[in-house]
Design an enzyme around this catalytic site. Structure first.
Site, PDB file in Angstrom:
ATOM      1  N   SER A  56       0.744  -1.219  -0.025  1.00  0.00           N
ATOM      2  CA  SER A  56      -0.140   0.151  -0.019  1.00  0.00           C
ATOM      3  C   SER A  56       0.836   1.212  -0.107  1.00  0.00           C
ATOM      4  CB  SER A  56      -0.982   0.046   1.275  1.00  0.00           C
ATOM      5  OG  SER A  56      -1.950  -0.817   1.006  1.00  0.00           O
ATOM      6  N   LYS A  59      -0.045   3.809  -2.677  1.00  0.00           N
ATOM      7  CA  LYS A  59      -0.854   4.913  -2.607  1.00  0.00           C
ATOM      8  C   LYS A  59      -0.003   6.368  -2.291  1.00  0.00           C
ATOM      9  CE  LYS A  59      -4.383   2.019  -0.563  1.00  0.00           C
ATOM     10  NZ  LYS A  59      -3.926   0.847  -0.030  1.00  0.00           N
ATOM     11  N   SER A 116      -5.374   3.398   5.060  1.00  0.00           N
ATOM     12  CA  SER A 116      -5.015   2.940   3.639  1.00  0.00           C
ATOM     13  C   SER A 116      -6.122   2.341   3.004  1.00  0.00           C
ATOM     14  CB  SER A 116      -4.053   2.041   3.895  1.00  0.00           C
ATOM     15  OG  SER A 116      -3.331   1.657   2.805  1.00  0.00           O
TER      16      SER A 116
END
Length: 377
Positions: A56, A59, A116
Site C-alpha cells: 500500500s 498509494k 489505507s
C-alpha cells in the site's frame, strides 16, 4: 599492572564516546533509504534499487496524482465522488464503501492517509482519470517523469499483482515530490484517530510513528503476505524533514524500529541551513545600459544540508563584479557567495542578475545627453 588497567579503561572510554560513522548505521530490512526532503540528498542506503512489492505504499503515487488533480482544478476538496462497483470490490484495507455511496474528496483522501482504504484509492483514481486502468497509466507516466526507473504500477492500491514493483529509492523520490509540493496533505497524514460518516466509521492510523515518534509527519504503510512490511516514514525536526523508506521487513514492529534508526541518525548527524547574504547585496554599475545599475540575487535555493559540526561554525564571503557592460541578461553570473566552515569550502552559490538591462540605443543616448545638457543650463 594498575597503569595498564588504567590505560585500557581510558582507551575503552574513548572508543565508547566516539560518534559512530554513517557506515555503522544498520537496519534489519533488506532494502532501505534515508533522504532529506528539501535538497533530495540521500543520507543512507541499503540495496535501495532492489525491485520489491511496495504493497500500500503504492498509494503515495495515488495521493500525489490526486493532489495534482486538485491543483489543476480537475477535483476540489468538496467534490462529491460516487463509489463504483469496481471501487467497492477491492477488499483488503477499506472503509466498506457501498456501490453508489457518495463521499467527498476530502473524506476519501483522509481514509487513504489514515487507514489505507483501497476502495477510496480506486474511487479517487476513477475520479481523476475516468477509470482505474487510465489512472494506472498516468501513475506509470508520472513515475517516468520523476525518474522512478525501478517502478511498474499495475493498480492504484498496491494489492498483489504480478509485476507491480518499486524500490526504496523510487518510493523516496515520489514521497519527496508529495510532501515537498503538497504540504497541506499533512493535515491528514498526521491524524492518529478520527471518524467518517458523521462519527459512524472510526479511523485509526496504520502508521504508529504518528503517535510514538517525535516530529512524525506521515506518510504511508504497506503490507501483504509477499511484500511483508513496508513503510515510507516522514518526520520533521528543527526545520528539516526526512524520509525513511523501509522495504520487506519481517514484522510490523520492525519496520517502525528500522525507520526510527534511520530518522534518529539523520536528525542527530545533519542540519539544514538556509543561506542568505549577511548584508544586502549592493547594485552593480552597468555601462551603456538603459539603467545605471543591476541588482544581484542568489541563484536557486538557499538550503544547505550539512553535518552538525560544520553547521555550527559557518562563515561567508561575497565577491561581485565591479562593473558590467550592457546588455545584461537576467540570470547572468555577477559573483559568488562562498560558504565556509573553518578551512572547508561548503558551497559556492552563484550571484546572478535579477533583471534584464538592455544596451542603450543611439537615440536613447542622444536623448539622455540632451536631458543632461538641458539640466545643466
Amino acid at each position: 599492572m594498575k597503569r595498564m588497567f588504567a590505560l585500557l579503561c581510558a582507551v575503552l572510554c574513548a572508543v565508547l564516546t566516539l560518534e559512530l560513522p554513517a557506515e555503522a548505521v544498520e537496519v534489519a530490512a533488506p532494502s532501505a533509504i534515508l533522504m532529506e526532503k528539501e535538497t533530495g540528498t540521500v543520507l543512507y542506503t541499503k540495496d535501495e534499487h532492489a525491485r520489491l512489492e511496495p504493497a500500500s505504499v503504492t498509494k503515495v503515487m495515488t495521493l500525489l496524482l490526486t493532489m495534482e488533480a486538485i491543483d489543476a482544478g480537475v477535483l476540489a476538496w468538496d467534490t462529491i465522488i460516487t463509489a463504483s462497483a469496481h471501487a467497492c470490490s477491492m477488499g483488503g484495507s477499506q472503509i466498506w464503501l457501498k456501490e453508489n455511496e457518495q463521499m467527498s474528496v476530502q473524506d476519501m483522501v483522509k481514509a487513504v492517509c489514515v487507514v489505507s482504504a483501497n476502495d477510496c484509492a480506486v474511487a479517487l483514481g476513477e475520479a481523476v482519470s475516468g477509470s482505474e486502468g487510465a489512472f494506472v497509466e498516468r501513475m506509470n507516466q508520472r513515475a517516468r517523469e520523476l525518474g522512478m526507473n525501478d517502478t511498474t504500477f499495475k493498480n492504484a492500491t498496491g494489492l498483489p499483482a504480478e509485476g507491480h514493483l518499486s524500490s526504496a529509492y523510487d518510493i523516496a523520490v515520489m514521497s519527496r515530490e508529495l510532501i515537498l509540493h503538497h504540504p497541506e496533505l499533512r493535515q491528514y497524514t498526521t491524524i492518529w484517530m478520527d471518524t467518517l460518516r458523521g462519527g459512524a466509521s472510526e479511523l485509526v492510523n496504520t502508521n504508529k510513528l504518528i503517535r510514538f515518534y517525535e516530529g512524525a509527519t506521515g506518510l504511508k504503510t504497506g503490507s501483504t503476505d509477499n511484500a511483508l512490511y513496508c513503510l515510507s516514514g516522514t518526520a520533521e525536526r528543527d526545520g528539516m524533514e526526512l524520509i525513511a523508506v523501509i522495504m520487506k521487513d519481517a514484522t510490523s514492529a520492525q519496520r517502525f524500529e528500522d525507520a526510527k534508526v534511520l530518522l534518529n541518525h539523520g536528525f542527530s548527524t545533519y542540519a539544514l541551513k538556509h543561506i542568505s547574504p549577511e548584508a544586502a547585496l549592493p547594485p552593480i554599475p552597468v555601462t551603456l545600459g538603459t539603467q545605471a545599475t543591476v541588482q544581484p540575487v542568489m541563484e536557486g535555493g538557499s538550503a544547505l544540508l550539512l553535518e552538525k559540526a560544520q553547521a555550527a561554525n559557518l562563515a561567508q564571503t561575497v565577491t561581485l563584479a565591479e562593473c558590467v557592460e550592457a546588455p545584461v541578461a537576467k540570470g547572468m553570473r555577477l559573483g559568488t557567495l562562498t560558504v565556509t566552515s573553518g578551512e572547508a569550502v561548503l558551497a559556492e552559490i552563484p550571484l546572478i542578475a535579477g533583471e534584464d538591462v538592455p544596451r542603450i540605443t543611439y537615440g536613447q543616448m542622444l536623448a539622455r545627453l540632451l536631458r543632461m545638457a538641458f539640466l545643466s543650463v
